[in-house]
Enzyme design. Structure first.
Site, short mmCIF file in Angstrom:
data_model
loop_
_atom_site.label_atom_id
_atom_site.label_comp_id
_atom_site.label_asym_id
_atom_site.label_seq_id
_atom_site.Cartn_x
_atom_site.Cartn_y
_atom_site.Cartn_z
CB SER A 1 -0.88 0.02 1.25
OG SER A 1 -1.70 -1.12 1.31
N1 SAH Z 1 -0.37 -4.41 4.35
C1 SAH Z 1 0.25 -4.76 3.09
C2 SAH Z 1 -0.67 -4.50 1.93
C3 SAH Z 1 -0.87 -5.75 1.18
S1 SAH Z 1 -2.08 -5.77 -0.08
C4 SAH Z 1 1.60 -4.12 2.93
O1 SAH Z 1 1.96 -3.29 3.77
O2 SAH Z 1 2.33 -4.48 2.01
C5 SAH Z 1 -3.31 -6.81 0.67
C6 SAH Z 1 -2.91 -8.24 0.98
O3 SAH Z 1 -4.07 -8.85 1.55
C7 SAH Z 1 -2.51 -9.10 -0.20
O4 SAH Z 1 -1.22 -9.63 0.02
C8 SAH Z 1 -3.56 -10.22 -0.24
O5 SAH Z 1 -3.05 -11.49 -0.60
C9 SAH Z 1 -4.04 -10.22 1.21
N2 SAH Z 1 -5.39 -10.75 1.44
C10 SAH Z 1 -6.52 -10.63 0.69
N3 SAH Z 1 -7.55 -11.25 1.30
C11 SAH Z 1 -7.07 -11.77 2.47
C12 SAH Z 1 -7.65 -12.53 3.53
N4 SAH Z 1 -8.94 -12.89 3.55
N5 SAH Z 1 -6.84 -12.90 4.56
C13 SAH Z 1 -5.52 -12.57 4.58
N6 SAH Z 1 -4.93 -11.87 3.61
C14 SAH Z 1 -5.68 -11.47 2.57
#
Ligand code: SAH
Length: 210
Positions: free
Chosen positions: A64
């Site tokens: 993000s």
């Molecule tokens: N906080 C992260 C942002 C990652 S983007 C950072 O700082 O890099 C969102 C992430 O959520 C993705 O990697 C995706 O695989 C994960 N995701 C989506 N649905 C999910 C769920 N139900 N449980 C756990 N992770 C999930």
């Protein structure tokens, strides 16, 4: 050796920018100034790591934007001893920032490859963070209740009720909610929801692969 950002680094510039973008919580700004964001981006993207943008991290996912990470943690408004759940570890960057702001962090990633990479990186940079592999809506429940929950993927139309159930009394939850990739960043606390900002995110996907 200090990991504090000095006046000339991209990280210090980022902290100054976040301040002008409305991030006021000193703990959050300090944490952003201490986490090496360039370690969490894809190889080759290091020079863009501190830009105001999300970046691809592989597996169809993104890290993000710095503002989203800071705004989400800022909006939680939890104390330094809080126990916080993050749903969507991705690169692990937000978990590392969170860990410098609160007492305990549990983060859950549904993609096993991303979870493994984040686990390795956080073991080195932020050893107290617990990284679980699974559906973050339910997989962290055994470590709750939580004073704060941050969701970093877009929930379809509503905050998953299973997450609200994992909040400690008075706890707060920050979650993007929308129809597809765009929607609102929403804060829930004590039965009330407030819209904080329009945002776009990758979707929250229930269950795990395979
Ligand atoms: N906080 C992260 C942002 C990652 S983007 C950072 O700082 O890099 C969102 C992430 O959520 C993705 O990697 C995706 O695989 C994960 N995701 C989506 N649905 C999910 C769920 N139900 N449980 C756990 N992770 C999930």
């Amino acid at each position: 050796m200090s990991d504090a950002a000095d006046a000339t680094t991209p990280r210090a510039d980022l902290v100054a920018r976040l301040r002008t973008q409305g991030i006021t919580d000193g703990r959050v700004l300090d944490a952003v100034g201490r986490v090496p964001r360039e370690r969490f981006v894809a190889t080759g993207d290091e020079s863009r790591a501190h830009d105001d943008t999300a970046l691809a991290i592989g597996r169809g996912q993104t890290i993000s934007s710095p503002w989203i990470v800071a705004a989400s943690i800022d909006a939680l408004q939890v104390g330094p001893d809080a126990r916080v759940l993050e749903v969507g570890t991705g690169s692990g960057y937000a978990a590392a920032v969170l860990a410098k702001c609160v007492g305990e962090v549990v983060t859950v990633e549904r993609d096993a490859v991303l979870a493994e990479d984040a686990r390795d990186l956080l073991r080195d940079l932020s050893p107290g963070v617990r990284v679980l592999t699974g559906d973050g809506v339910t997989a962290g429940a055994g470590f709750g209740p939580f004073d704060g929950i941050v969701v970093t993927a877009m929930a379809y139309r509503e905050i998953p009720p299973e997450l609200i159930e994992q909040l400690a009394p008075g706890g707060s939850l920050v979650c993007p909610v929308g129809d597809d990739r765009s929607g609102s960043l929403v804060r829930y606390r004590d039965g009330e929801t407030v819209d904080l900002a329009p945002v776009s995110f990758v979707p929250l996907v229930r269950g795990t692969d395979g």
